[in-house]
Every structure is written in structure tokens, then in C-alpha cells.
Scaffold this motif. Structure first.
Motif, short mmCIF file in Angstrom:
data_model
loop_
_atom_site.label_atom_id
_atom_site.label_comp_id
_atom_site.label_asym_id
_atom_site.label_seq_id
_atom_site.Cartn_x
_atom_site.Cartn_y
_atom_site.Cartn_z
N TYR A 180 0.82 -1.21 0.00
CA TYR A 180 0.00 0.00 0.00
C TYR A 180 0.86 1.26 0.00
O TYR A 180 0.49 2.28 -0.60
CB TYR A 180 -0.94 0.00 1.21
N GLU A 181 2.01 1.19 0.65
CA GLU A 181 2.88 2.37 0.73
C GLU A 181 3.56 2.68 -0.60
O GLU A 181 4.18 3.73 -0.75
CB GLU A 181 3.95 2.16 1.81
N SER A 182 3.42 1.79 -1.59
CA SER A 182 4.09 2.00 -2.88
C SER A 182 3.36 2.99 -3.77
O SER A 182 3.93 3.50 -4.74
CB SER A 182 4.22 0.67 -3.62
N VAL A 183 2.09 3.27 -3.50
CA VAL A 183 1.26 4.01 -4.44
C VAL A 183 1.55 5.51 -4.41
O VAL A 183 1.69 6.16 -5.44
CB VAL A 183 -0.23 3.73 -4.19
N GLU A 184 1.65 6.08 -3.21
CA GLU A 184 1.90 7.52 -3.12
C GLU A 184 3.20 7.92 -3.82
O GLU A 184 3.19 8.87 -4.62
CB GLU A 184 1.91 7.96 -1.65
#
Length: 803
Positions: free
Chosen positions: A353-357
Motif C-alpha cells: 500500500y505504501e508504494s502508491v503515493e
């Protein structure tokens, strides 16, 4: 040694150590801007109110002002009609301003000549709901769509026809003409030219680049692709980098022009025609916007460090180059950035999830003037007449199309929903200023590779001496850590601007930031700031509120040009700095100041992640807020919820479906409340039928709940859920628990149980490398593995707030 000499030497050594450890980066702004080309594209239109949409070589304009589209893909046919409105509101709350949706031909014309636009296929109703909630729409017409749908969306009966699909054969085009005519009837009165929300259509999908496998095949047979024989040699099954050689490029462009003419002939006249432009795909030259893509965790290729976290001039050098078009003629608009990905039997990618920003900050910082997510909202592939419409031959789940998306298969929110909302709010307020700015890259960018996780990744977008500095610290499939003791200097035509103004900062692991320089915010010129712009709010009487958020690792400071008259400085400090005014605050705290009629408020990122912009106010809550126009709904899985409102309100607030209590404000200028729901405990009875089969019986105690989610914590190959003998959903394990929203099945569950069948993992399964290390160890130690843990239900509450 005397005390004074000792202190001097100590200070020197400390200074020497800091200087040696400090990482200094520089960026020189260009003197000239690239020429803007206008009037060369066959795009644009007006609506009955006189509003206009146009396109130049760099960006889209709305009423002659730059417009930054934020597009979220949501397939209406993959979601229950009765919950469309709630999902549209969730997307709007997340900062999406354009909804993209495929029209899957094979869903609507399952039997030749008989079209079905009823219930979950009611395109007209879906578009009408988008209009009611002020959401623009791009309709992806097909005829070929893909989307992991059976035959890529082409009806089965086309396979047996005496012509090739996706060709210029007149009989095939007659069928396309009928399809477009049917879609046009559904969109009657809903097009932009008629005052409706449909601002664009996509023609075809990845033409002369990609195809789907025909489902009419046999086990072990080589896949046949949904493509003409002529184009078979230049077509792939998924997105790929090609060699750029296409001997049939002229025919491809001709086919796309024919599709556009058929669309217009059927009344589908819109300001924007788009075509997938990656991987040398064909477009309508000067008659469509070639949209781009980026998938970091693809299921169709082996995992490797992606180049999509490296800044570049993305307009001149799109991802998945080479391309078939002259990049100088078109703006860079991303339509398919993957904030998640589908799983299939042979591959189980796990999207962090932290990869998207970082992915999206890199894309915007690289020069994109529009972003689009595939998928933004997951769903369930429909079943018609007991026939599955998934891409079965490729091993896709029968029904589950969750896609690990920001909004999941059952409308549940994921962490990236909240992180992306911050970017969307920034673009909503400042996208018109950002769009004319061009990407500037540092010299250090030339040598950096995906494997280099020690060098700062940064770029700027600027026009003249003003702009925004973009930084990220993330790389997929690589170990990386916090970058320490950084300093960035931007050299303008007449000065050098340092971030921070003095000293250094740390960029934490997976952290991102967008920092302004020489940007005018109301009455104040920010020479530099280590806080990120979030949004701006207008109040009656000309009062404006500019809201920013601080980022862990960067001490919050704002340097204002010259000596500024600051009043009502709250919790911050102000001092003179090299002829300018510097304002600082404490990390993790709210502070604010006023200049003229403007208020500037800085909040911690943790609070910003809870923010929603509704009716020119910011609302903060650990739940979800939906603007239903007549009232605001709060949706939450927690009984106790904070609710903060900025600017503060002096009118009465009431609530139905929960209790509301005012309490001490978290800071000056805020109103603070507690929203409390009455606890509901839906009961579930779990019974083991055999080693791989379980039965769940749920109570009907759902009064007052918005939904009930069933959490199944298991480790295995896959799970399948049945009601009354029919498969209602499935799940391919990839390291995360299985979550099912039950309100879609509530009526059926009143009379029936839910039966679950599970299957173990075997060590020779091809996806084993995608699983977490502990799972691989378990499987390899015994050869086959299955374990089921807790099954529990999670209530989701909902209340309506009135002002």
C-alpha cells in the motif's frame, strides 16, 4: 587545553562531521519554457451553458483555465446497482473528479442482436448518478476492452463469424456500429454537449499492442488471441515494451480513425477522445489523446525493480516506450496507473500500500498533467445464466476483481485511498498552476538506476522562478531505508533557494513530499517551505484559508519573501532570516498565522490523512465522510470517532444514527466533536464440515449497520464461497486475509448458510515465489500446506450529520 579552545575544537569537529555526512543536491531552473502548441488537435467542445473543454500540447483546459483530471476506473457492471451511488460518493470523497468505466460488449449482447441494459448493466442510470454528484465520466467504448473479462469483452458468438475481429472488415464494423449506436442511446442527453457529465470516450484498447485469449479453447492448447491475423505479430497478451517496429502502423491508424467516425456518426460527439498510447499502440493522429500507463507489480511478468520510481520527462519519454506518436503534440495524461493489481492462479503479486503515493508523486513530478487509476474501485465479475465471464483461460478468479484497489471489491477503503486523497486535494486546488509548469531534472538524475536506493530521487516543476519540488524515497522489490542529512538547493535566475533554509532534513522510508518555492498563496509569497500544500478554502467576506501539512523528518518551516506583517501567530515562531521572514513550528503540532485576510494553517500529515473537503470546509475523522448534498454521512467500523471541522462553525450540528458530543477543540479555529455509535455485535456460527469445508451461519442482527464484513484469516491456495450451491465469490491467497462484504448477500443469507471450500498450497505451484517468506517456509517444509485461523465479523456503522 583551555576550556574555550576545547569548546572551539569540539564545535569544529561536530561541524566537520555534519558537513562530511551531509548530502547536498542542486537543481538549476531553465531560463526558457517549451513553446505551447494550440489549435492542432481535433478535440474540444462546449456545453449549453457556454462552458468549454479544449486541449493543447501540454494540458487540458476548462473554460480556458488548465484542468487537471484525476480519473478513477470503476466498472459499473462489476458492482451492484443499488450501491453505485455510495461508491460514486466514496470516489468523490477520495478526490476523483472523473470516473472511467468500460462498456463490456459481451455483458450487454450475450445473445447476438439482444442487448441488455438492465439492473447492474444500466449504463444510463450509472451516468445519471454521476451527473447528480458532479462527477465527469469517460466511457471506454471498446469494442475490445480487456479488463480481464472473458474474450476481453468481445461476445463469444464473434468467434464463429466469417470475419476477423478488430479489423476493417465491413461486417465486423457493422457490428461495432450497432454497439456504438446502443451505447449512444444509453448516453442520450448525458454527453457534455447536452449538458451531461460524459466529457470523453476511449476508442478501442491497446490496438496493435495487446489482446486477450479467446475462451473457446481446450486444456493444453496454445492460446488464440482476439486479434486479426494481420496484427498477430505485433500484439501481446498484456502491456509490454516493444521494439517499435510495426509494418501495419498505417492500417492501425486508419482503423482508429474509422472507430472515431463511427462513434461520431452515432452521436457520440465529446470534447475528449482518448486512445491507449503505450507500447506503440495505434491512436487517432491529432484526433485523440494518447493516454499512458504504469504497473509496478504486474501479474504478467516476473517481479523486478521498476523504472517507474525514477523521475524523468514523462511527456517526451513516456513509460513503455517506444510509442507511435509525436510526443511534442500531446499532453501526458495517465489513464492506467496501477494502485493495485489483479492476482491469478499462477501469479500472486502483493502490492504494498505504501508504494502508491511515491508512484503518483513521481508521475506528477515527471510532468503528467492528468492521472488515472486502474482500478480505483474493485468489484465482482458478473455471472450470467450460470456462465462465468472472467478470463478463465488465463487463470483469473471466477468472480473476485478486487484488484487490491484503493476501494476494494465490496467498497472497503485501503490505506492508499487516504494517501492518494492528499495528492488529489493538492491537484484540485493547485493543478491549474501546476499544469503549465515543466519538469526540471537534476544532473544526478542521469546516472541513477532503480537499484540505487542511496541517491535522492527528486525533480521540480517550474515556470520562470516559481514551482514545486518533488521528492520520493521508495523502490519496489528492493531494500531501502531512510535518507539522512539531506539538503536541496534550487538555483533560479537570481537566487539560490535551500530546502531547508539552513541545516538538513531526513526523507523517511516510503516518504514523499511536494514543496513550493516562490509560489504566491493569497497575500503571502512562499520563497520556500518544508510543508506540503493540501488545499485552499474560501469563506464569506473574502477570507481565504490555506492549509498545509508537515511531514515527519522535515522540520516544518515557511520562508516568506521580505518582511511580512504577520498577525495572530498561533503556536509557531517567527524571526527574520536573511532579509526574509521565517516561520517555524513544532513537528506533529498544529500551528497557524494570518497575513492580511488570509489564514495559513499547518497540520501534521497524520491529521491530513483524515481530511475531507466538503462545502469549502475541512472535516477530519477516523471514519469516512460522504457528501450526499442534503447531509453528510459518516461511515466507520469504530464505535467512537473524532470529528474536527475547520474553520470552526457556530451553527447547530445534529446527527441521526449516532450520538454527537462537542468537546474541547484540538486547536484554535477548529470545532471538535465525538461521534459515538451504539455497539452492534452480529453473531456468526462457524462449523467445520471437513478438513477443507466450513459453514458459516450469521445472525440477522444488522439493524442500523451500513455493512458487515467477514474476515477469514487463512493460509492456502484459494477459497470459494457458496450460497445455495452457487459460487458467489472467490479468493486467491497472496498473503492477505480474505474480506467479504455481506450486505450484497443479506437477503440470501436470511434463508441460507454460506459454505466455504478451501484448497491447500503445493510446493510446486508457480506462484510460491510471490508469497511471504514465512508461507514459503511452511509449504516447503511439508510439501503442501493449509491453515485456517479466525473467522470474525466486523460491523460498519453509518450516520447522517446535518448543519
Amino acid at each position: 587545553m583551555s576550556g574555550s579552545k576545547y569548546l572551539f575544537l569540539l564545535a569544529f569537529l561536530i561541524s566537520y562531521k555534519i558537513t562530511m555526512g551531509q548530502q547536498n543536491y542542486e537543481l538549476q531552473l531553465p531560463k526558457d519554457q517549451e513553446d505551447l502548441i494550440t489549435g492542432h488537435l481535433d478535440l474540444g467542445d462546449k456545453n449549453p451553458n457556454g462552458d468549454s473543454i479544449s486541449v493543447n500540447s501540454q494540458y487540458i483546459k476548462f473554460n480556458d483555465q488548465p484542468f487537471f483530471p484525476v480519473i478513477g476506473e470503476f466498472h459499473y457492471s462489476r458492482y451492484p446497482e443499488k450501491y453505485w451511488e455510495e461508491s460514486i460518493l466514496k470516489m468523490k470523497s477520495g478526490g476523483i473528479n472523473v470516473i472511467g468505466s468500460y462498456v463490456f460488449w459481451n455483458n450487454h449482447e450475450r445473445k447476438e442482436g439482444v442487448f441488455d441494459w438492465s439492473e447492474n448493466l444500466n449504463l444510463k442510470k450509472f451516468i445519471q448518478l454521476c451527473k447528480e454528484h458532479d462527477m465527469y465520466v469517460i466511457v471506454r467504448l471498446g469494442p475490445f476492452c480487456h479488463g480481464e473479462m472473458r474474450n476481453g469483452g468481445l461476445p463469444d458468438w464473434l468467434y464463429g463469424k466469417p470475419f476477423e475481429v478488430r479489423s476493417n472488415n465491413i461486417q465486423y464494423l457493422d457490428h461495432v456500429n450497432r454497439l456504438y449506436g446502443e451505447i449512444s442511446d444509453q448516453l442520450s442527453g448525458m454527453l457534455y454537449k447536452d449538458g451531461g457529465p460524459v466529457i470523453g470516450v476511449q476508442l478501442e484498447n491497446e490496438f496493435q499492442h495487446s489482446a486477450a485469449p479467446w475462451e473457446i479453447t481446450y486444456p493444453g492448447a496454445k492460446k488464440e488471441r482476439t486479434v486479426s491475423a494481420r496484427d498477430a505479430g505485433v500484439t501481446h497478451e498484456q502491456i509490454a515494451v516493444t521494439d517499435g517496429h510495426n509494418p501495419y502502423a498505417e492500417e492501425g491508424e486508419q482503423h482508429m480513425e474509422i472507430l472515431k467516425n463511427i462513434a461520431k456518426k452515432n452521436g457520440l460527439e465529446v470534447p475528449l477522445y482518448t486512445a491507449t498510447g503505450w507500447g506503440n499502440a495505434a491512436i487517432v493522429e491529432k484526433g485523440s489523446i494518447p493516454v499512458t500507463a504504469g504497473y509496478v507489480y504486474p501479474f504478467w511478468s516476473d517481479p523486478h525493480p521498476s523504472p517507474f520510481y525514477l523521475f524523468k520527462d514523462i511527456r517526451q519519454h513516456p513509460d513503455y516506450m517506444p510509442v507511435s506518436y509525436d510526443t511534442k503534440l500531446y499532453p501526458s495524461i495517465a489513464a492506467e496507473i496501477g494502485p493495485g493489481i489483479q492476482v491469478k492462479f499462477s501469479r500472486r503479486p502483493f502490492v504494498h500500500y505504501e508504494s502508491v503515493e511515491p508512484l503518483m508523486v513521481r508521475t506528477v513530478g515527471s510532468g503528467s498533467n492528468g492521472i488515472g487509476y486502474y482500478m480505483y474501485h474493485g468489484g465482482s465479475t458478473p455471472v450470467f445464466e450460470s456462465k462465468f465471464y472472467n478470463e478463465d483461460v488465463s487463470g483469473m478468479p471466477k468472480i473476485n476483481y478486487d484488484f487490491q484497489a484503493p476501494i476494494g471489491q465490496y467498497g472497503q477503503l485501503r490505506p492508499q485511498y487516504h494517501t492518494q486523497k492528499l495528492l488529489h486535494m493538492f491537484l484540485e486546488s493547485y493543478g491549474n498552476e501546476l499544469a503549465p509548469m515543466q519538469t526540471v531534472l537534476p544532473l544526478s538524475n542521469e546516472k541513477i538506476t532503480p537499484q540505487d536506493t542511496k541517491t535522492l530521487r527528486f525533480a521540480a516543476r517550474s515556470k520562470g522562478d516559481q514551482g514545486f519540488l518533488f521528492m520520493i524515497n521508495f523502490q519496489d522489490h528492493m531494500d531501502f531505508s531512510t535518507l539522512h542529512d539531506l539538503q536541496v538547493k534550487i538555483k533560479t535566475s537570481n537566487e539560490e533557494i535551500s530546502f531547508p533554509s539552513s541545516g538538513t532534513f531526513d526523507l523517511l522510508k516510503a516518504s514523499t513530499c511536494i514543496l513550493p518555492f516562490n509560489v504566491q498563496f493569497g497575500d503571502a509569497n512562499f520563497k520556500s517551505a518544508t510543508v506540503q500544500p493540501l488545499t485552499k478554502l474560501d469563506e464569506a467576506g473574502g477570507q481565504k484559508h490555506f492549509v498545509f501539512y508537515s511531514i515527519e523528518g522535515l522540520a516544518p518551516e515557511i520562508v516568506l519573501s521580505g518582511k511580512s506583517k504577520i498577525k495572530k501567530l498561533n503556536r509557531g515562531q517567527s524571526n527574520s532570516f536573511k532579509g526574509d521572514t521565517r516561520i517555524t513550528g513544532r513537528q506533529g503540532e498544529i500551528f497557524s498565522f494570518e497575513i492580511g485576510k488570509n489564514t495559513y494553517t499547518i497540520i501534521p500529515k497524520e491529521l491530513a490523512l483524515q481530511s475531507y473537503k466538503i462545502k469549502d470546509r475541512l472535516f477530519f475523522t477516523n471514519g469516512l465522510l460522504l457528501d450526499g448534498q442534503e447531509n453528510i454521512s459518516i461511515v466507520s467500523r469504530e464505535e467512537d470517532n473524532d470529528l474536527h471541522i475547520y474553520p470552526s462553525i457556530d451553527q447547530p450540528v445534529s446527527i441521526s444514527g449516532a450520538s454527537l458530543k462537542g468537546r474541547k477543540s484540538i486547536s484554535q479555529g477548529f470545532s471538535t466533536y465525538t461521534v459515538q455509535f451504539e455497539k452492534v455485535n452480529p453473531e456468526i456460527d462457524i462449523k467445520k464440515l471437513n478438513n477443507m469445508t466450513w459453514m458459516a451461519t450469521l445472525s440477522d442482527n444488522w439493524e442500523g449497520l451500513n455493512d458487515v464484513f467477514l474476515h477469514i484469516n487463512y493460509t492456502g491456495d484459494r477459497g470459494m464461497a457458496f450460497i445455495d450451491g452457487l459460487l458467489v465469490t472467490d479468493h486467491f491467497y497472496n498473503g492477505r486475509l480474505w474480506e467479504i462484504g455481506l450486505k450484497s448477500f443479506k437477503e440470501k443469507l436470511n434463508n441460507e448458510n454460506m459454505i466455504f471450500k478451501f484448497h491447500p498450497i503445493y510446493k510446486d505451484y508457480p506462484y510460491l515465489g510471490d508469497l511471504p517468506e514465512q508461507d514459503k517456509e511452511k509449504v516447503n517444509s511439508v510439501g503442501t500446506y493449509f491453515e485456517i485461523g479466525e473467522m470474525k465479523v466486523i460491523p460498519e456503522y453509518k450516520a447522517n450529520i446535518q448543519f
